[in-house]
Design an enzyme around this catalytic site. Structure first.
Site: not given
Length: 257
Positions: A125, A226, A228
């Site tokens: 990002c 993202h 994660e």
């Protein structure tokens, strides 16, 4: 030996911590979302958090891989944007989304050192955008509305938004990691515009917004989403740890460290 993967983070005022004793009001702490470390560990790597003081070539020489994480906008002074739009009194230690020139500088230094040494880099990002800026590129300051919702309030902990599919260029590093396309989450209002030196676009959303970039011949990948936040482990973590171990077919040239 499991690869050592460095992860960047933020620096914040201790006054932001609920219940913190007032004696610590003038102190700082470093903040790292644990999901990055979890993703690296699940993929077989050893995660290590990098404070601002680790923004040096010497630090990179001891790493096998590097993640430049998400966060606030890159300061427009780094990429030729409109600096008049930046609040003069915004303190990045106390306002979590304020521009942070110190963070920009330390992460840009890590990117430059990693590229010089062939250390695999994953930009996430903000990190994806900073990869572009560090190589001389520019950003879209604020994306216009489109059929694709790039700033989704439901981005966290999902395996992607229904309308947010990224299509990858055949033969690219991104395609070797994700296949022809991937459904991803999204939480950003800026995007890659003019590309930095040597970079190519390898993935776009259906409205044309750049979602992945890479540097052909080197183990560098920027992704706008993202990983994660995905409920299942995103393939980017597997690519990074494999590249850091020298076992991924598209790891790029090995560099002695």
């Amino acid at each position: 030996m499991r690869p050592l993967v460095g992860i960047t983070g933020r620096r914040l005022s201790a006054s932001l911590v609920h219940g913190m004793d007032k004696r610590f009001a003038g102190r700082h702490f470093d903040s790292f979302f644990s999901d990055y470390a979890r993703g690296v560990a699940e993929a077989g790597g050893i995660p290590v958090h990098l404070p601002f003081e680790a923004g040096s070539a010497e630090a990179v020489e001891r790493l096998d891989g590097l993640i430049i994480t998400g966060g606030q906008d890159v300061h427009p002074g780094r990429w030729g944007g409109d600096e008049s739009a930046v609040p003069a009194d915004a303190d990045p230690r106390c306002a979590t989304m304020a521009h942070d020139v110190e963070r920009d500088a330390y992460e840009a230094a890590l990117i430059g050192a990693a590229i010089d040494r062939g250390v695999p880099v994953l930009g996430v990002c903000r990190g994806h955008q900073l990869l572009n800026v560090a190589l001389g590129g520019r950003l879209v300051p604020d994306l216009p509305l489109s059929a694709v919702e790039h700033y989704s309030p439901n981005a966290a902990l999902t395996d992607g938004e229904p309308d947010h599919v990224v299509t990858f260029t055949p033969g690219s590093l991104a395609a070797s990691v994700y296949g022809g396309s991937a459904r991803v989450n999204s939480w950003h209002h800026q995007a890659v515009d003019a590309l930095g030196s040597g970079l190519v676009v390898s993935g776009r959303a259906s409205d044309g917004v750049v979602e992945s970039i890479e540097l052909p011949g080197l183990p560098l990948l920027g992704i706008q989403w993202h990983p994660e936040w995905q409920e299942t482990t995103d393939p980017a973590f597997g690519w990074l740890t494999a590249a850091a171990s020298g076992t991924h077919p598209n790891a790029g040239p090995a560099t002695a460290r």
